[in-house]
Design a protein around this motif. Sequence first.
Motif, PDB file in Angstrom:
ATOM      1  N   LYS A  59      -3.431 -27.461 -12.931  1.00 15.13           N
ATOM      2  CA  LYS A  59      -3.507 -29.055 -12.764  1.00 15.13           C
ATOM      3  C   LYS A  59      -4.904 -29.282 -13.306  1.00 15.13           C
ATOM      4  O   LYS A  59      -5.234 -30.364 -13.494  1.00 15.13           O
ATOM      5  CB  LYS A  59      -3.005 -29.535 -11.608  1.00 15.13           C
ATOM      6  CG  LYS A  59      -1.533 -29.443 -11.187  1.00 15.13           C
ATOM      7  CD  LYS A  59      -1.337 -29.864  -9.646  1.00 15.13           C
ATOM      8  CE  LYS A  59       0.023 -29.546  -9.326  1.00 15.13           C
ATOM      9  NZ  LYS A  59       1.048 -30.539 -10.044  1.00 15.13           N
ATOM     10  N   ASP A  84       2.888 -34.047  -8.014  1.00 17.90           N
ATOM     11  CA  ASP A  84       3.301 -34.939  -8.887  1.00 17.90           C
ATOM     12  C   ASP A  84       4.146 -36.022  -8.380  1.00 17.90           C
ATOM     13  O   ASP A  84       5.367 -35.353  -8.362  1.00 17.90           O
ATOM     14  CB  ASP A  84       3.606 -34.085 -10.149  1.00 17.90           C
ATOM     15  CG  ASP A  84       2.631 -33.137 -10.780  1.00 17.90           C
ATOM     16  OD1 ASP A  84       1.378 -33.431 -10.121  1.00 17.90           O
ATOM     17  OD2 ASP A  84       2.867 -32.350 -11.769  1.00 17.90           O
ATOM     18  N   ASN A 131       3.272 -40.095 -14.048  1.00 17.90           N
ATOM     19  CA  ASN A 131       2.918 -39.110 -13.043  1.00 17.90           C
ATOM     20  C   ASN A 131       3.907 -38.266 -12.745  1.00 17.90           C
ATOM     21  O   ASN A 131       3.598 -37.299 -11.825  1.00 17.90           O
ATOM     22  CB  ASN A 131       2.398 -39.933 -11.877  1.00 17.90           C
ATOM     23  CG  ASN A 131       2.078 -39.165 -10.723  1.00 17.90           C
ATOM     24  OD1 ASN A 131       2.508 -39.454  -9.474  1.00 17.90           O
ATOM     25  ND2 ASN A 131       0.666 -38.531 -10.803  1.00 17.90           N
ATOM     26  N   TYR A 159       6.752 -34.936 -12.695  1.00 18.64           N
ATOM     27  CA  TYR A 159       6.302 -33.652 -12.978  1.00 18.64           C
ATOM     28  C   TYR A 159       6.463 -33.180 -14.262  1.00 18.64           C
ATOM     29  O   TYR A 159       7.653 -33.468 -14.858  1.00 18.64           O
ATOM     30  CB  TYR A 159       6.810 -32.715 -11.899  1.00 18.64           C
ATOM     31  CG  TYR A 159       6.571 -31.263 -12.191  1.00 18.64           C
ATOM     32  CD1 TYR A 159       5.691 -30.473 -11.522  1.00 18.64           C
ATOM     33  CD2 TYR A 159       7.509 -30.418 -12.908  1.00 18.64           C
ATOM     34  CE1 TYR A 159       5.278 -29.251 -11.558  1.00 18.64           C
ATOM     35  CE2 TYR A 159       7.276 -29.147 -13.058  1.00 18.64           C
ATOM     36  CZ  TYR A 159       6.470 -28.394 -12.396  1.00 18.64           C
ATOM     37  OH  TYR A 159       6.092 -27.199 -12.728  1.00 18.64           O
ATOM     38  N   ALA A 169       2.612 -33.943 -14.393  1.00 19.22           N
ATOM     39  CA  ALA A 169       1.755 -35.305 -14.444  1.00 19.22           C
ATOM     40  C   ALA A 169       0.942 -35.317 -15.664  1.00 19.22           C
ATOM     41  O   ALA A 169       0.327 -34.412 -15.773  1.00 19.22           O
ATOM     42  CB  ALA A 169       1.067 -35.388 -13.150  1.00 19.22           C
ATOM     43  N   PHE A 196      -3.355 -38.220 -12.539  1.00 16.42           N
ATOM     44  CA  PHE A 196      -3.143 -38.540 -11.038  1.00 16.42           C
ATOM     45  C   PHE A 196      -3.656 -39.863 -10.664  1.00 16.42           C
ATOM     46  O   PHE A 196      -4.606 -40.373 -11.376  1.00 16.42           O
ATOM     47  CB  PHE A 196      -3.678 -37.304 -10.541  1.00 16.42           C
ATOM     48  CG  PHE A 196      -3.532 -36.140 -10.770  1.00 16.42           C
ATOM     49  CD1 PHE A 196      -1.930 -35.797 -10.738  1.00 16.42           C
ATOM     50  CD2 PHE A 196      -4.273 -35.100 -10.969  1.00 16.42           C
ATOM     51  CE1 PHE A 196      -1.565 -34.672 -10.956  1.00 16.42           C
ATOM     52  CE2 PHE A 196      -3.732 -33.732 -11.495  1.00 16.42           C
ATOM     53  CZ  PHE A 196      -2.322 -33.402 -11.455  1.00 16.42           C
TER      54      PHE A 196
END
Length: 360
Positions: free
Chosen positions: A68, A198, A257, A259, A261, A264
């Motif tokens: 991420k 996410d 956003n 999954y 994402a 954020f």
Amino acid sequence: MLLYLTEYLARYESGFNVFNYLTMRAILGALTALIISFIVGPKMIKSLSVNQLGQVVRDDGPETHLLKAGTPTMGGALILTAISVATVLWADLENHYVWVVLFVTLSFGVIGYVDDYKKLVLQDPAGISAKQKLFWQSSAALIAAIALYVTATDEVQTSLLIPYFKDLSVPLGMFQVVVTYFFIVGFSNAVNLTDGLDGLAIMPTVLVGGALGLFAYVTGNTNFSEYLGIPYVAGSGEIMVFCAAMAGAGLGFLWFNTYPAQVFMGDIGALSLGAALGAVAVVVRQEIVLAIMGGVFVVETLSVIIQVSSFKLTGKRVFRMAPLHHHFELKGWAEPKVIVRFWIITVILVLIGLASLKIR
């Protein structure tokens, strides 16, 4: 804003009277916020990426989170833009509740923005210090709490209603300011702690916000409030437009956003949305119901408190990692499984909260 235009046009064409209905304006508010999110979202994500405003990942977190790193953050600005524009366009701007809730939402958004800016742009991992953040949160919350207290017109607006019991409430008087402060600041930080996976925080916010919109509608309607046996709060129905805008903006944000994402929300989104939920619950006199419907936020916060307290007192950890969603990840649950199961729990809790409208 558009309410005044449609009222003027209704003088010449009766069909414009449909916009006087609160339910119609709430629907339009949700759709407006959703459309703004879809239009502005891709451009904002691109801008955040170009400016390298990416997520910083905790070193002690699950290894899967390392992927991420660099994901555009501060997407909460998209949510605030959509909510603000939709609310100003479709709500009655002469209603002071609308302005109090907007003030809380935007002021906490500014606090979150400064925190995100220091972390992402100035490369200060600490962001705003905990003391500074609490000071500014407290200042904004107290301004709103005092505004609601001094504008209260009857005892109902300064009493803590006990759900599932008919005509049971606790008169608070000036202590209502403390309760308001607690729910605004408390839920602001609770949503912020939950925002770790996410879509984990935004969907419960949409569900709880939508349910509070229904409470606003019946609380501000003399016929429905009398039928359901809940106290009537004049003017509170207009908050339904804000709640609908929050739900629409939240769903629009979830589009990006979900999954895995693309963006954020950051503190700018989490702090403001949590504060907004707290402020709305106070306006519609459903603070305890908010604690029930937002149980995921409450439990996530308690998990952090328990973890920190246990480690300081005994040197041992209760959970593998806090907040709670990380505990389940480290137990082997895939991230989507944690997210969806927390959503399901929120649906159940929202239904339990809504049941308080009839169980009295």
